[in-house]
Scaffold this motif. Structure first.
Motif, PDB file in Angstrom:
ATOM      1  N   SER A  33      77.413   1.177  80.772  1.00 18.01           N
ATOM      2  CA  SER A  33      77.343   1.384  79.133  1.00 18.01           C
ATOM      3  C   SER A  33      77.056   2.611  78.372  1.00 18.01           C
ATOM      4  O   SER A  33      76.638   3.057  79.652  1.00 18.01           O
ATOM      5  N   GLY A  34      78.057   3.752  77.313  1.00 18.12           N
ATOM      6  CA  GLY A  34      78.104   3.967  77.264  1.00 18.12           C
ATOM      7  C   GLY A  34      76.365   5.109  76.056  1.00 18.12           C
ATOM      8  O   GLY A  34      75.807   3.552  75.672  1.00 18.12           O
ATOM      9  N   PRO A  35      76.293   6.157  75.938  1.00 16.45           N
ATOM     10  CA  PRO A  35      75.280   6.067  75.533  1.00 16.45           C
ATOM     11  C   PRO A  35      75.514   5.441  73.882  1.00 16.45           C
ATOM     12  O   PRO A  35      76.280   5.717  73.639  1.00 16.45           O
ATOM     13  N   ALA A  36      74.570   5.475  73.292  1.00 17.18           N
ATOM     14  CA  ALA A  36      74.582   5.231  71.991  1.00 17.18           C
ATOM     15  C   ALA A  36      75.326   6.255  70.652  1.00 17.18           C
ATOM     16  O   ALA A  36      74.550   7.256  70.849  1.00 17.18           O
ATOM     17  N   ARG A  37      76.098   5.995  70.054  1.00 15.69           N
ATOM     18  CA  ARG A  37      76.505   7.060  69.034  1.00 15.69           C
ATOM     19  C   ARG A  37      76.522   6.776  67.226  1.00 15.69           C
ATOM     20  O   ARG A  37      76.486   5.631  67.637  1.00 15.69           O
ATOM     21  N   ARG A  38      77.084   7.353  66.925  1.00 14.46           N
ATOM     22  CA  ARG A  38      76.663   7.317  65.017  1.00 14.46           C
ATOM     23  C   ARG A  38      78.224   7.281  64.887  1.00 14.46           C
ATOM     24  O   ARG A  38      78.659   6.618  63.975  1.00 14.46           O
ATOM     25  N   SER A  39      78.756   7.870  65.810  1.00 17.05           N
ATOM     26  CA  SER A  39      79.926   7.764  65.330  1.00 17.05           C
ATOM     27  C   SER A  39      80.839   6.293  65.975  1.00 17.05           C
ATOM     28  O   SER A  39      80.730   6.622  67.191  1.00 17.05           O
ATOM     29  N   ARG A  40      81.731   5.427  65.476  1.00 12.09           N
ATOM     30  CA  ARG A  40      82.512   4.541  66.729  1.00 12.09           C
ATOM     31  C   ARG A  40      83.576   5.121  67.423  1.00 12.09           C
ATOM     32  O   ARG A  40      83.732   4.886  68.611  1.00 12.09           O
ATOM     33  N   ASP A  41      84.341   6.224  66.448  1.00 12.02           N
ATOM     34  CA  ASP A  41      85.520   7.100  67.778  1.00 12.02           C
ATOM     35  C   ASP A  41      84.732   7.170  68.273  1.00 12.02           C
ATOM     36  O   ASP A  41      85.451   7.197  69.349  1.00 12.02           O
ATOM     37  N   ARG A  42      83.461   7.957  68.566  1.00 11.81           N
ATOM     38  CA  ARG A  42      83.121   8.690  69.966  1.00 11.81           C
ATOM     39  C   ARG A  42      83.019   7.626  71.042  1.00 11.81           C
ATOM     40  O   ARG A  42      83.148   7.507  72.398  1.00 11.81           O
ATOM     41  N   ALA A  43      82.578   6.689  70.247  1.00 15.43           N
ATOM     42  CA  ALA A  43      81.756   5.436  71.032  1.00 15.43           C
ATOM     43  C   ALA A  43      83.471   4.368  71.653  1.00 15.43           C
ATOM     44  O   ALA A  43      83.874   4.930  72.507  1.00 15.43           O
ATOM     45  N   ARG A  44      84.665   5.133  70.965  1.00 11.55           N
ATOM     46  CA  ARG A  44      85.567   4.441  71.744  1.00 11.55           C
ATOM     47  C   ARG A  44      87.017   5.942  72.830  1.00 11.55           C
ATOM     48  O   ARG A  44      86.862   5.346  73.864  1.00 11.55           O
ATOM     49  N   THR A  45      86.370   6.801  72.104  1.00 11.31           N
ATOM     50  CA  THR A  45      86.233   7.683  73.493  1.00 11.31           C
ATOM     51  C   THR A  45      85.568   7.521  74.602  1.00 11.31           C
ATOM     52  O   THR A  45      86.446   7.893  75.510  1.00 11.31           O
ATOM     53  N   ASP A  46      84.548   7.365  74.474  1.00 14.36           N
ATOM     54  CA  ASP A  46      83.650   6.856  75.818  1.00 14.36           C
ATOM     55  C   ASP A  46      84.550   5.929  76.626  1.00 14.36           C
ATOM     56  O   ASP A  46      84.748   6.179  77.719  1.00 14.36           O
TER      57      ASP A  46
END
Length: 54
Positions: A33-46
């Protein structure tokens, strides 16, 4: 609602992006599980980074 990240990794690493309030979290079927992000795009990059790592 979880969204499948198309083309992300092998069957051992199927990633999704899950929203929790104003945050997005990348998750994998392997338990990662990745870190919580405000940016959905950054979560997809993770998620892509995790699926591409050995």
């Amino acid at each position: 609602m979880p969204q499948q990240d198309p083309g992300a990794g092998s069957p051992a690493h199927l990633t999704t992006t899950v929203e929790r309030g104003s945050f997005a979290v990348a998750r994998c079927t392997c338990g990662w599980s990745g870190p919580a992000r405000r940016s959905r795009d950054r979560a997809r990059t993770d998620a892509r980074g995790h699926a591409e790592s050995p």
